[in-house]
Design a protein around this motif. Structure first.
Motif, PDB file in Angstrom:
ATOM      1  N   PRO A   1       0.797  -1.240   0.000  1.00  0.00           N
ATOM      2  CA  PRO A   1       0.000   0.000   0.000  1.00  0.00           C
ATOM      3  C   PRO A   1       0.825   1.284   0.000  1.00  0.00           C
ATOM      4  CG  PRO A   1      -0.847  -1.568   1.616  1.00  0.00           C
ATOM      5  CD  PRO A   1       0.457  -2.121   1.126  1.00  0.00           C
ATOM      6  N   LYS A   2       2.034   1.279   0.558  1.00  0.00           N
ATOM      7  CA  LYS A   2       2.805   2.511   0.674  1.00  0.00           C
ATOM      8  C   LYS A   2       3.246   3.053  -0.682  1.00  0.00           C
ATOM      9  CE  LYS A   2       7.512   0.659   1.238  1.00  0.00           C
ATOM     10  NZ  LYS A   2       8.683   0.606   2.123  1.00  0.00           N
ATOM     11  N   HIS A   3       3.283   2.217  -1.718  1.00  0.00           N
ATOM     12  CA  HIS A   3       3.718   2.661  -3.041  1.00  0.00           C
ATOM     13  C   HIS A   3       2.591   3.301  -3.848  1.00  0.00           C
ATOM     14  CE1 HIS A   3       7.689   0.950  -2.559  1.00  0.00           C
ATOM     15  NE2 HIS A   3       7.147  -0.187  -2.159  1.00  0.00           N
ATOM     16  N   GLU A   4       1.347   3.134  -3.404  1.00  0.00           N
ATOM     17  CA  GLU A   4       0.195   3.813  -3.994  1.00  0.00           C
ATOM     18  C   GLU A   4       0.144   3.662  -5.521  1.00  0.00           C
ATOM     19  OE1 GLU A   4       0.162   7.856  -2.663  1.00  0.00           O
ATOM     20  OE2 GLU A   4      -0.260   7.317  -0.591  1.00  0.00           O
ATOM     21  N   VAL A   5       0.159   2.435  -5.981  1.00  0.00           N
ATOM     22  CA  VAL A   5       0.080   2.168  -7.419  1.00  0.00           C
ATOM     23  C   VAL A   5      -1.323   2.537  -7.919  1.00  0.00           C
ATOM     24  CG1 VAL A   5       0.195   0.386  -9.193  1.00  0.00           C
ATOM     25  CG2 VAL A   5       1.799   0.357  -7.284  1.00  0.00           C
ATOM     26  N   LYS A   6      -1.373   3.322  -8.994  1.00  0.00           N
ATOM     27  CA  LYS A   6      -2.655   3.810  -9.508  1.00  0.00           C
ATOM     28  C   LYS A   6      -3.329   2.766 -10.392  1.00  0.00           C
ATOM     29  CE  LYS A   6      -2.258   7.916  -7.654  1.00  0.00           C
ATOM     30  NZ  LYS A   6      -2.106   9.126  -8.443  1.00  0.00           N
ATOM     31  N   LYS A   7      -4.659   2.676 -10.223  1.00  0.00           N
ATOM     32  CA  LYS A   7      -5.493   1.824 -11.062  1.00  0.00           C
ATOM     33  C   LYS A   7      -6.665   2.640 -11.592  1.00  0.00           C
ATOM     34  CE  LYS A   7      -5.233  -0.426  -7.440  1.00  0.00           C
ATOM     35  NZ  LYS A   7      -4.463  -0.346  -6.179  1.00  0.00           N
ATOM     36  N   ILE A   8      -7.070   2.381 -12.832  1.00  0.00           N
ATOM     37  CA  ILE A   8      -8.233   3.047 -13.416  1.00  0.00           C
ATOM     38  C   ILE A   8      -9.269   1.981 -13.766  1.00  0.00           C
ATOM     39  CG2 ILE A   8      -9.120   4.419 -15.337  1.00  0.00           C
ATOM     40  CD1 ILE A   8      -6.493   5.845 -15.496  1.00  0.00           C
ATOM     41  N   TYR A   9     -10.509   2.202 -13.320  1.00  0.00           N
ATOM     42  CA  TYR A   9     -11.608   1.273 -13.556  1.00  0.00           C
ATOM     43  C   TYR A   9     -12.723   1.955 -14.340  1.00  0.00           C
ATOM     44  CZ  TYR A   9      -9.539  -1.677  -9.889  1.00  0.00           C
ATOM     45  OH  TYR A   9      -8.699  -2.462  -9.142  1.00  0.00           O
ATOM     46  N   GLU A  10     -13.394   1.155 -15.149  1.00  0.00           N
ATOM     47  CA  GLU A  10     -14.623   1.598 -15.801  1.00  0.00           C
ATOM     48  C   GLU A  10     -15.777   0.875 -15.115  1.00  0.00           C
ATOM     49  OE1 GLU A  10     -15.154   2.201 -20.285  1.00  0.00           O
ATOM     50  OE2 GLU A  10     -16.329   0.391 -19.869  1.00  0.00           O
ATOM     51  N   VAL A  11     -16.685   1.642 -14.504  1.00  0.00           N
ATOM     52  CA  VAL A  11     -17.767   1.087 -13.700  1.00  0.00           C
ATOM     53  C   VAL A  11     -19.089   1.288 -14.432  1.00  0.00           C
ATOM     54  CG1 VAL A  11     -18.836   1.043 -11.422  1.00  0.00           C
ATOM     55  CG2 VAL A  11     -16.458   1.791 -11.660  1.00  0.00           C
ATOM     56  N   THR A  12     -19.867   0.228 -14.559  1.00  0.00           N
ATOM     57  CA  THR A  12     -21.200   0.312 -15.161  1.00  0.00           C
ATOM     58  C   THR A  12     -22.238   0.079 -14.056  1.00  0.00           C
ATOM     59  OG1 THR A  12     -20.347  -0.557 -17.260  1.00  0.00           O
ATOM     60  CG2 THR A  12     -22.736  -0.587 -16.936  1.00  0.00           C
ATOM     61  N   LEU A  13     -23.121   1.066 -13.851  1.00  0.00           N
ATOM     62  CA  LEU A  13     -24.109   1.016 -12.778  1.00  0.00           C
ATOM     63  C   LEU A  13     -25.489   0.650 -13.315  1.00  0.00           C
ATOM     64  CD1 LEU A  13     -23.030   4.281 -10.901  1.00  0.00           C
ATOM     65  CD2 LEU A  13     -22.282   1.927 -10.453  1.00  0.00           C
ATOM     66  N   ASP A  14     -26.387   0.297 -12.380  1.00  0.00           N
ATOM     67  CA  ASP A  14     -27.741  -0.076 -12.768  1.00  0.00           C
ATOM     68  C   ASP A  14     -28.606   1.143 -13.091  1.00  0.00           C
ATOM     69  OD1 ASP A  14     -27.620   0.769 -10.112  1.00  0.00           O
ATOM     70  OD2 ASP A  14     -29.427  -0.339  -9.563  1.00  0.00           O
TER      71      ASP A  14
ATOM     72  N   ILE B   1     -13.122   5.862 -12.792  1.00  0.00           N
ATOM     73  CA  ILE B   1     -12.601   6.181 -11.454  1.00  0.00           C
ATOM     74  C   ILE B   1     -11.155   5.718 -11.354  1.00  0.00           C
ATOM     75  CG2 ILE B   1     -13.569   4.035 -10.512  1.00  0.00           C
ATOM     76  CD1 ILE B   1     -13.888   5.527  -7.821  1.00  0.00           C
ATOM     77  N   GLU B   2     -10.304   6.618 -10.869  1.00  0.00           N
ATOM     78  CA  GLU B   2      -8.891   6.299 -10.639  1.00  0.00           C
ATOM     79  C   GLU B   2      -8.658   6.256  -9.140  1.00  0.00           C
ATOM     80  OE1 GLU B   2      -5.965   8.556 -12.823  1.00  0.00           O
ATOM     81  OE2 GLU B   2      -4.621   8.535 -11.100  1.00  0.00           O
ATOM     82  N   ILE B   3      -8.009   5.213  -8.686  1.00  0.00           N
ATOM     83  CA  ILE B   3      -7.839   5.012  -7.246  1.00  0.00           C
ATOM     84  C   ILE B   3      -6.540   4.247  -6.994  1.00  0.00           C
ATOM     85  CG2 ILE B   3      -9.087   2.807  -7.154  1.00  0.00           C
ATOM     86  CD1 ILE B   3     -10.439   3.887  -4.558  1.00  0.00           C
ATOM     87  N   HIS B   4      -5.897   4.515  -5.863  1.00  0.00           N
ATOM     88  CA  HIS B   4      -4.664   3.791  -5.532  1.00  0.00           C
ATOM     89  C   HIS B   4      -4.849   2.833  -4.360  1.00  0.00           C
ATOM     90  CE1 HIS B   4      -4.356   7.330  -2.771  1.00  0.00           C
ATOM     91  NE2 HIS B   4      -3.929   6.402  -1.939  1.00  0.00           N
ATOM     92  N   SER B   5      -5.985   2.906  -3.686  1.00  0.00           N
ATOM     93  CA  SER B   5      -6.223   2.019  -2.549  1.00  0.00           C
ATOM     94  C   SER B   5      -6.300   0.576  -3.016  1.00  0.00           C
ATOM     95  CB  SER B   5      -7.529   2.413  -1.844  1.00  0.00           C
ATOM     96  OG  SER B   5      -7.834   1.488  -0.810  1.00  0.00           O
TER      97      SER B   5
ATOM     98  N   VAL C   1     -13.732  -0.623  -5.013  1.00  0.00           N
ATOM     99  CA  VAL C   1     -14.552   0.121  -5.982  1.00  0.00           C
ATOM    100  C   VAL C   1     -16.009  -0.294  -5.874  1.00  0.00           C
ATOM    101  CG1 VAL C   1     -14.922   0.623  -8.421  1.00  0.00           C
ATOM    102  CG2 VAL C   1     -12.595   0.432  -7.536  1.00  0.00           C
ATOM    103  N   ARG C   2     -16.271  -1.577  -5.803  1.00  0.00           N
ATOM    104  CA  ARG C   2     -17.649  -2.043  -5.663  1.00  0.00           C
ATOM    105  C   ARG C   2     -18.280  -1.517  -4.381  1.00  0.00           C
ATOM    106  NH1 ARG C   2     -19.413  -6.032  -9.097  1.00  0.00           N
ATOM    107  NH2 ARG C   2     -17.806  -7.028 -10.399  1.00  0.00           N
ATOM    108  N   ARG C   3     -17.527  -1.550  -3.298  1.00  0.00           N
ATOM    109  CA  ARG C   3     -18.085  -1.128  -2.014  1.00  0.00           C
ATOM    110  C   ARG C   3     -18.387   0.372  -1.988  1.00  0.00           C
ATOM    111  NH1 ARG C   3     -15.029  -1.730   2.455  1.00  0.00           N
ATOM    112  NH2 ARG C   3     -13.047  -2.144   1.394  1.00  0.00           N
TER     113      ARG C   3
ATOM    114  N   GLY D   1     -21.146  -3.886 -14.006  1.00  0.00           N
ATOM    115  CA  GLY D   1     -19.902  -4.265 -14.676  1.00  0.00           C
ATOM    116  C   GLY D   1     -18.729  -3.481 -14.121  1.00  0.00           C
ATOM    117  N   LEU D   2     -17.581  -4.159 -13.978  1.00  0.00           N
ATOM    118  CA  LEU D   2     -16.369  -3.508 -13.460  1.00  0.00           C
ATOM    119  C   LEU D   2     -15.178  -4.010 -14.264  1.00  0.00           C
ATOM    120  CD1 LEU D   2     -15.140  -1.610 -11.369  1.00  0.00           C
ATOM    121  CD2 LEU D   2     -14.929  -3.542  -9.807  1.00  0.00           C
TER     122      LEU D   2
END
Length: 377
Positions: free
Chosen positions: A262-275, A315-319, A325-327, A338-339
Motif C-alpha cells: 500500500p505505501k507505493h500507492e500504485v494507480k489503477k483506473i476502472y470503468e464502472v457500469t451502474l444499474d 474512477i482512478e484510485i490507488h487504494s 470500488v464495488r463497495r 460491470g467492473l
C-alpha cells in the motif's frame, strides 16, 4: 456547474482509449525530459574527459620517457604492450582496446575477456542482483518469493503456518536468514530460486478466480496462461470473479512486493457500469470521500466516461483494499453491473483481447520497476 477536482481527466471522454492515450502522452513527456537531462550530463562528462585526455603538441621532448602514472608505474609505450597485460588477480588476458585512429581517447578499465563475453550475453532477466550473489543471505519469506511461489507477504504467512523447513528443521520466523546453499522445503517439496524472471499481462474475463488453485474446482486465471511459461508464476494483486481487465503475473518477488504494498500507492483506473445514472449529488459525495466500514477513502480522480450516459463512470484510485470500488458504489445504494480495470501501474490491455495474454517487453519491465519513483518526481 463547478467540476470536482480530478474530473477533467474523464470529462468529455467518450472512450477509455482517449484517457489511456493522454496518460501515455504524459509518461512519454516525462521520459523525454529525463532522457534529455541524462544525455546533456553525459555530453558534459565526455567533453571533460576529452579535454583531459588531449595532450598539447610539443609538450614533451621527442625522446623523453613517458611520464609516470599516479601509482608510480610507467605507462606502456605501444598498443601491443597495453594489449598484452594480464590481470594480476585472475591471470586472464584482457580484451585489447581498439586504436584511437587520431581521435582523443578516454581512459578505459580493462575487463577480463571471459567476463566481458559473459556480460555481453547476459539478458536483462539475469541481471537481478538478488539472484546473482551466490551464497548471499536473505530473509526466508523473500527467498520463497524469489522461488515464484507467491508474493513476499503471502510467503510470510506460509512460514508462520509451519509448512516450511530449512535443512530439515521447521522454521516459523519469516525473517530467518537463508542462502541458496540451504535445503528449503515447502510442504515437503524442495524449492529453489528461479533465475528466469517472467512478466505476463492478462486481459482477465469474468467467471475466473484470481488464485493459483481452487479447492472447489472452479476456473482460475492460471488456466488462461498455462501455455505461456513453464516457470511458476502468480498474480500480482487480485480481481474479483466478476471483475475483468488488466492482471499481471510474475515470479519476480521484489516487483510483486513493490506493486502490491500500500505505501507505493500504485494507480489503477476502472470503468464502472451502474444499474442507474449516477446523480450529481452522489458524484460529489464520492469525489469528496466517503467512510466505509474499514475507513475513509477518496478517489484520485473521477468522472463520467460519456456525458450522455451517466451509468458509466471512470474512477482512478490507488487504494488496494478488498473490493474497494464495488463497495464505494454499493455504499451509495447503486448496483455495479460491470467492473473493468483498464489500467494498472501504467499498463493497459491495448491489443490484448479478453481472455488473452502477452509478455511484457524489456522497456515495460524497466518502466514498471521504476514506475513509482518517476511518478513522484
Amino acid at each position: 456547474m463547478k467540476q470536482p477536482k480530478g474530473f477533467e481527466k474523464f470529462a468529455n471522454k467518450k472512450k477509455a482509449g482517449t484517457v489511456k492515450e493522454q496518460y501515455r502522452k504524459e509518461r512519454r513527456e516525462e521520459k523525454n525530459e529525463r532522457s534529455s537531462a541524462i544525455d546533456q550530463r553525459f555530453d558534459e562528462k565526455r567533453k571533460e574527459r576529452s579535454n583531459q585526455a588531449e595532450t598539447p603538441k610539443g609538450h614533451f621532448p621527442r625522446n623523453a620517457p613517458a611520464p609516470a602514472s599516479k601509482s608510480g608505474f610507467k605507462k606502456s609505450s605501444t598498443q601491443a604492450e597495453r594489449s598484452a597485460r594480464y590481470d594480476a588477480s585472475s591471470d586472464k588476458p584482457m580484451r585489447p582496446v581498439a586504436p584511437a585512429s587520431g581521435r582523443s581517447s578516454t581512459k578505459r578499465t580493462a575487463i577480463p575477456l571471459e567476463k566481458n563475453i559473459a556480460a555481453d550475453n547476459m539478458s536483462y532477466r539475469d541481471r537481478d542482483p538478488n539472484l546473482q550473489s551466490a551464497g548471499a543471505q536473505m530473509p526466508l519469506n523473500k527467498y520463497i518469493a524469489h522461488c515464484g511461489i507467491c508474493a513476499r507477504r503471502d510467503a510470510a504467512a506460509l512460514v508462520k503456518e509451519g509448512g516450511v523447513t530449512v535443512n530439515g528443521k521447521p522454521v516459523t520466523e519469516p525473517g530467518f536468514k537463508v542462502t541458496d546453499k540451504d535445503e528449503i522445503k515447502l510442504n515437503g517439496k524442495r524449492i529453489t530460486i528461479s533465475k528466469n524472471l517472467v512478466y505476463i499481462l492478462l486481459n482477465k474475463p469474468k467467471d475466473y478466480i484470481t488464485t493459483t488453485e481452487d479447492p472447489q474446482g472452479r476456473k482460475t486465471v492460471l488456466d488462461l496462461i498455462k501455455t505461456a511459461t513453464t516457470e511458476r508464476v502468480y498474480p500480482i494483486g487480485r480481481l474479483d470473479r466478476n471483475t475483468s481487465g488488466v492482471l499481471l503475473f510474475t515470479n519476480d518477488g521484489d516487483l510483486a512486493q513493490t506493486l502490491s504494498h500500500p505505501k507505493h500507492e500504485v494507480k489503477k483506473i476502472y470503468e464502472v457500469t451502474l444499474d442507474r445514472p449516477l446523480t450529481k449529488h452522489d458524484f460529489d459525495t464520492i469525489a469528496n470521500g466517503i467512510t466505509l466500514e474499514d475507513g475513509f477513502v477518496t478517489p484520485d480522480a473521477m468522472g463520467y466516461a460519456d456525458p450522455k450516459d451517466k451509468t458509466v463512470i471512470g474512477i482512478e484510485i490507488h487504494s488496494g483494499r478488498n473490493r474497494i470500488v464495488r463497495r464505494i458504489f454499493e455504499h451509495m445504494k447503486y448496483d455495479v453491473r460491470g467492473l473493468d480495470r483498464v489500467m494498472y501501474a501504467g499498463l493497459t490491455k491495448k491489443n490484448v483481447t479478453r481472455g488473452k495474454w502477452r509478455f511484457l517487453n524489456e522497456r515495460e519491465v524497466r518502466l514498471l520497476k521504476h514506475f513509482n519513483k518517476s511518478a513522484k518526481k
